[in-house]
Scaffold this motif. Structure first.
Motif, PDB file in Angstrom:
ATOM      1  N   ASP A  17      36.639   8.105  34.416  1.00 39.30           N
ATOM      2  CA  ASP A  17      37.299   7.169  33.496  1.00 39.30           C
ATOM      3  C   ASP A  17      37.428   7.764  32.101  1.00 39.30           C
ATOM      4  N   ILE A  18      36.397   8.485  31.665  1.00 39.12           N
ATOM      5  CA  ILE A  18      36.447   9.121  30.349  1.00 39.12           C
ATOM      6  C   ILE A  18      37.496  10.230  30.319  1.00 39.12           C
ATOM      7  N   LEU A  19      37.567  11.049  31.376  1.00 41.39           N
ATOM      8  CA  LEU A  19      38.570  12.114  31.433  1.00 41.39           C
ATOM      9  C   LEU A  19      39.980  11.530  31.420  1.00 41.39           C
ATOM     10  N   ASN A  20      40.197  10.449  32.174  1.00 46.33           N
ATOM     11  CA  ASN A  20      41.515   9.805  32.177  1.00 46.33           C
ATOM     12  C   ASN A  20      41.850   9.211  30.815  1.00 46.33           C
ATOM     13  N   LYS A  21      40.834   8.840  30.081  1.00 51.55           N
ATOM     14  CA  LYS A  21      41.031   8.245  28.760  1.00 51.55           C
ATOM     15  C   LYS A  21      41.527   9.269  27.740  1.00 51.55           C
ATOM     16  N   VAL A  22      41.045  10.510  27.848  1.00 50.11           N
ATOM     17  CA  VAL A  22      41.357  11.522  26.831  1.00 50.11           C
ATOM     18  C   VAL A  22      42.463  12.491  27.245  1.00 50.11           C
ATOM     19  N   LYS A  23      42.880  12.472  28.501  1.00 46.92           N
ATOM     20  CA  LYS A  23      43.913  13.416  28.945  1.00 46.92           C
ATOM     21  C   LYS A  23      45.271  13.082  28.329  1.00 46.92           C
ATOM     22  N   PRO A  24      46.197  14.056  28.269  1.00 48.70           N
ATOM     23  CA  PRO A  24      47.572  13.736  27.872  1.00 48.70           C
ATOM     24  C   PRO A  24      48.172  12.714  28.844  1.00 48.70           C
ATOM     25  N   PRO A  25      49.118  11.885  28.374  1.00 48.78           N
ATOM     26  CA  PRO A  25      49.629  10.790  29.206  1.00 48.78           C
ATOM     27  C   PRO A  25      50.171  11.228  30.570  1.00 48.78           C
ATOM     28  N   TYR A  26      50.998  12.263  30.585  1.00 44.08           N
ATOM     29  CA  TYR A  26      51.606  12.742  31.842  1.00 44.08           C
ATOM     30  C   TYR A  26      51.216  14.194  32.050  1.00 44.08           C
ATOM     31  N   ASN A  27      49.948  14.452  32.359  1.00 42.72           N
ATOM     32  CA  ASN A  27      49.469  15.830  32.363  1.00 42.72           C
ATOM     33  C   ASN A  27      49.881  16.618  33.607  1.00 42.72           C
ATOM     34  N   ILE A  28      50.212  15.923  34.714  1.00 41.23           N
ATOM     35  CA  ILE A  28      50.670  16.615  35.927  1.00 41.23           C
ATOM     36  C   ILE A  28      52.127  16.261  36.161  1.00 41.23           C
ATOM     37  N   ASN A  29      53.010  17.267  36.096  1.00 38.44           N
ATOM     38  CA  ASN A  29      54.443  16.977  36.200  1.00 38.44           C
ATOM     39  C   ASN A  29      54.841  16.570  37.621  1.00 38.44           C
ATOM     40  N   GLN A  30      56.013  15.978  37.759  1.00 35.47           N
ATOM     41  CA  GLN A  30      56.440  15.445  39.049  1.00 35.47           C
ATOM     42  C   GLN A  30      56.689  16.542  40.072  1.00 35.47           C
TER      43      GLN A  30
END
Length: 356
Positions: free
Chosen positions: A228-241
């Protein structure tokens, strides 16, 4: 242990960026919320829409293979992103420290330097195993993480499981086990221990056995609070489609990957045996990875000889405990044969044969 107590104070109160795709749930046919190009993409496939910020379909497919629930899975732009985010979320710059165990993967130290976090180095023992006594001495109240690479890069060996368990049971910070090469090892993954240790973080990757290094896709598995913490601080769309789509397609070809793993392990043993017989090779270390660490009489000279023949290996001769060593990735059968051919002494001109 309460994981929330380990994170930085500013991360505790951080309000993450809310994307348009986070705010909308359900079905729709007209999307006018994210300022995308509504007409499509100048490509055969359309990539005009932002991707799923949490990669739920891809995580679901990974979950079926790894046996890890989606909520315990984080996907990063390579494992390097997960490493960097762990520093940014849990380590206060100029105050906290982490422990690394040289010789090991270099990005642990690079990310620490970028984030202004003190690195404490505890060299592995001569047999490339953990020095538990010195690790214990290096830990203080501000030690937030210990990085353990197993199988280790560049030495290739797996770290003794009981030693890792000792650290997990006694250290009050995060224990990050980098399993980038676990597919090639006899030792089993630590994934089964996720439910036992809330401070355990496991890193894996699609760059090695899965053959998707160019996609830059890494995995981190941990307890729900850490994810949850990692998802909180990651860039919004860190893995492209495109990466998500291609990785999903790759996961349908697991038999091909397993076949490659078997060939790699077989070639690892064959190449190790062939290298051992060469006069310039002093020692070949046992490996659980898709590479071999070999000590040679003239590391730089041998490296340059191979470069001249168009063969690139990694010179690790200046790395702690790896003096005089080259790291050689396991190639195809033909590539390995070419390596041995170049390293094999040629008979003197005139037809005389080498004597044993």
């Amino acid at each position: 242990m309460d994981i929330k107590d380990l994170q930085r104070e500013n991360i505790k109160t951080l309000k993450p960026y809310s994307t348009a795709r986070d705010e909308f749930k359900g079905q729709a046919s007209v999307f006018l919320d994210a300022n995308e190009n509504s007409f499509g993409s100048p490509l055969p496939a359309n990539y005009n829409r932002y991707p799923d910020p949490l990669q739920l379909d891809l995580k679901d497919a990974i979950s079926k293979i790894k046996g890890v629930p989606i909520e315990n899975t984080f996907l990063g732009n390579g494992s390097d992103e997960a490493i960097d985010l762990l520093y940014r979320a849990f380590c206060n710059p100029g105050k906290d420290n982490v422990i690394i165990l040289p010789p090991t993967y270099g990005m642990y130290e690079v990310s620490a330097n970028i984030n202004d976090v003190e690195i404490r180095k505890v060299d592995l023992l001569p047999n490339f195993q953990l020095d538990l006594e010195k690790i214990a001495e290096a830990i203080d109240a501000n030690t937030k993480m210990i990085f353990i690479c197993s199988p280790n890069n560049p030495t290739g060996n797996s770290i003794n499981r009981t030693d890792i368990e000792t650290i997990l049971a006694n250290f009050k910070g995060l224990v990050v086990i980098d399993e980038a090469y676990i597919n090639f090892a006899k030792q089993k993954t630590f994934i089964q221990e996720l439910t036992e240790y809330s401070n355990l973080v496991i890193l894996q990757t699609f760059s090695k056995a899965w053959g998707l290094a160019a996609l830059r896709l890494g995995m981190a598995f941990s307890s729900r609070p850490v994810i949850d913490i990692l998802n909180k601080v990651k860039p919004p769309y860190n893995i492209n489609q495109a990466t998500q789509d291609l990785a999903l397609a790759a996961l349908e070809n697991i038999q091909q990957v397993n076949d490659w793993i078997k060939i790699t392990v077989s070639e690892r043993e064959r190449l190790s045996n062939l290298l051992t017989k060469l006069p310039l090779v002093k020692k070949v270390y046992p490996s659980d990875a898709n590479f071999i660490l070999a000590e040679v009489h003239d590391a730089l000279g041998t490296y340059n000889l191979l470069v001249d023949k168009g063969i690139i290996v990694r010179d690790r001769s200046k790395v702690s405990l790896c003096e005089g060593c080259l790291r050689i990735t396991i190639g195809t059968v033909e590539e390995n044969d070419e390596l041995i051919r170049v390293l094999t002494p040629q008979p003197p001109k005139g037809g005389a044969e080498n004597r044993a």
